[in-house]
Scaffold this active site. Structure first.
Site, PDB file in Angstrom:
ATOM      1  N   LYS A   1       1.070  -1.035  -0.017  1.00  0.00           N
ATOM      2  CA  LYS A   1      -0.108   0.119   0.003  1.00  0.00           C
ATOM      3  C   LYS A   1       0.973   1.012  -0.171  1.00  0.00           C
ATOM      4  CE  LYS A   1      -3.724  -2.410   2.478  1.00  0.00           C
ATOM      5  NZ  LYS A   1      -5.437  -1.938   3.277  1.00  0.00           N
TER       6      LYS A   1
ATOM      7  N   TYR B   1     -12.804  -1.314  -3.335  1.00  0.00           N
ATOM      8  CA  TYR B   1     -13.198  -1.587  -2.022  1.00  0.00           C
ATOM      9  C   TYR B   1     -14.250  -1.500  -1.671  1.00  0.00           C
ATOM     10  CZ  TYR B   1      -7.963  -1.686  -0.101  1.00  0.00           C
ATOM     11  OH  TYR B   1      -7.320  -2.489   0.806  1.00  0.00           O
TER      12      TYR B   1
ATOM     13  N   PHE C   1     -15.284   4.207   7.665  1.00  0.00           N
ATOM     14  CA  PHE C   1     -13.458   4.036   6.932  1.00  0.00           C
ATOM     15  C   PHE C   1     -13.716   3.734   5.741  1.00  0.00           C
ATOM     16  CE2 PHE C   1     -13.832  -0.686   8.926  1.00  0.00           C
ATOM     17  CZ  PHE C   1     -13.925  -0.262   6.675  1.00  0.00           C
TER      18      PHE C   1
ATOM     19  N   THR D   1      -5.733  -7.388  10.761  1.00  0.00           N
ATOM     20  CA  THR D   1      -5.627  -5.971   9.881  1.00  0.00           C
ATOM     21  C   THR D   1      -5.538  -4.496  11.113  1.00  0.00           C
ATOM     22  OG1 THR D   1      -7.417  -6.880   9.515  1.00  0.00           O
ATOM     23  CG2 THR D   1      -7.347  -4.406   8.872  1.00  0.00           C
TER      24      THR D   1
ATOM     25  N   ASN E   1      -1.945  -0.157   7.269  1.00  0.00           N
ATOM     26  CA  ASN E   1      -1.526  -1.184   6.629  1.00  0.00           C
ATOM     27  C   ASN E   1      -0.623  -1.768   6.130  1.00  0.00           C
ATOM     28  OD1 ASN E   1      -3.239  -2.022   5.508  1.00  0.00           O
ATOM     29  ND2 ASN E   1      -4.301  -3.431   7.047  1.00  0.00           N
TER      30      ASN E   1
ATOM     31  N   HIS F   1      -2.397  -6.125   1.725  1.00  0.00           N
ATOM     32  CA  HIS F   1      -3.241  -6.282   1.323  1.00  0.00           C
ATOM     33  C   HIS F   1      -3.351  -7.340   0.847  1.00  0.00           C
ATOM     34  CE1 HIS F   1      -7.446  -6.879  -0.253  1.00  0.00           C
ATOM     35  NE2 HIS F   1      -7.198  -7.550  -0.636  1.00  0.00           N
TER      36      HIS F   1
ATOM     37  N   GLU G   1      -9.288 -10.022  -7.921  1.00  0.00           N
ATOM     38  CA  GLU G   1      -8.828  -8.950  -7.418  1.00  0.00           C
ATOM     39  C   GLU G   1      -7.382  -9.017  -8.577  1.00  0.00           C
ATOM     40  OE1 GLU G   1      -7.561  -8.873  -3.554  1.00  0.00           O
ATOM     41  OE2 GLU G   1      -9.745  -8.310  -3.318  1.00  0.00           O
TER      42      GLU G   1
END
Ligand code: CMP
Length: 139
Positions: free
Chosen positions: A11, A51, A59, A93, A114, A117, A128
């Site tokens: 990320k 997402y 969030f 997570t 974080n 993924h 994905e």
């Protein structure tokens, strides 16, 4: 039978701070082979689509803003029992709850920022992988 492919994304928090190399080294040490990889910056529309399952969560706006804030690195990985093995390798997570030695314990900043993924099922891994790599089914 569990599949042998999964999808990860290094990320924007981890990529921008130069952690991609260490994270890939840890993934390879955990038995994963890189099948495909790219460096890209997600658009708002791509992040929203990726997402979509979280779109009603409080969030969601902050997550898509974070995921579009800089470059990221989607990677298709191969290993036996890939989905479960990757989720174990990256940890919980929330890095505060992640086990020692996991990617998130070592490199994540917070529950949202974080570092990485991982797909949560074989079906989502395939979906994905195709999301980022049009050629995923032929690799
Ligand atoms: P990921 O595994 O990519 O799946 C959904 C992402 O949403 C997750 O990692 C985090 O980046 C983010 N996320 C999940 N739960 C929360 C939360 N409670 N607060 C903020 N971000 C979250």
């Amino acid at each position: 039978m569990a599949g042998n492919r999964t999808l990860t994304i290094i990320k924007p928090d981890a990529f921008a701070t130069g952690k991609a190399g260490n994270i890939i080294a840890l993934l390879e040490k955990s038995g994963f082979k890189i099948i495909a990889s790219r460096v890209m910056q997600l658009t708002q529309s791509q992040a929203g689509e990726f997402y979509e399952v979280h779109k009603e969560r409080p969030f969601f706006g902050s997550l898509t803003k974070f995921m579009t804030s800089g470059k990221c690195m989607p990677i298709v990985l191969e290993r036996d029992d890939a989905v479960a093995a990757l989720r174990k390798t990256i940890g919980a997570t929330d890095p505060a709850e992640a086990e020692a030695g996991t990617v998130r314990k070592l490199y994540a900043e917070s529950k949202e920022r974080n570092a990485i993924h991982a797909s949560d099922s074989d079906e989502n891994a395939a979906r994905e992988a195709r999301f980022f790599f049009a050629e995923a089914d032929t690799l």
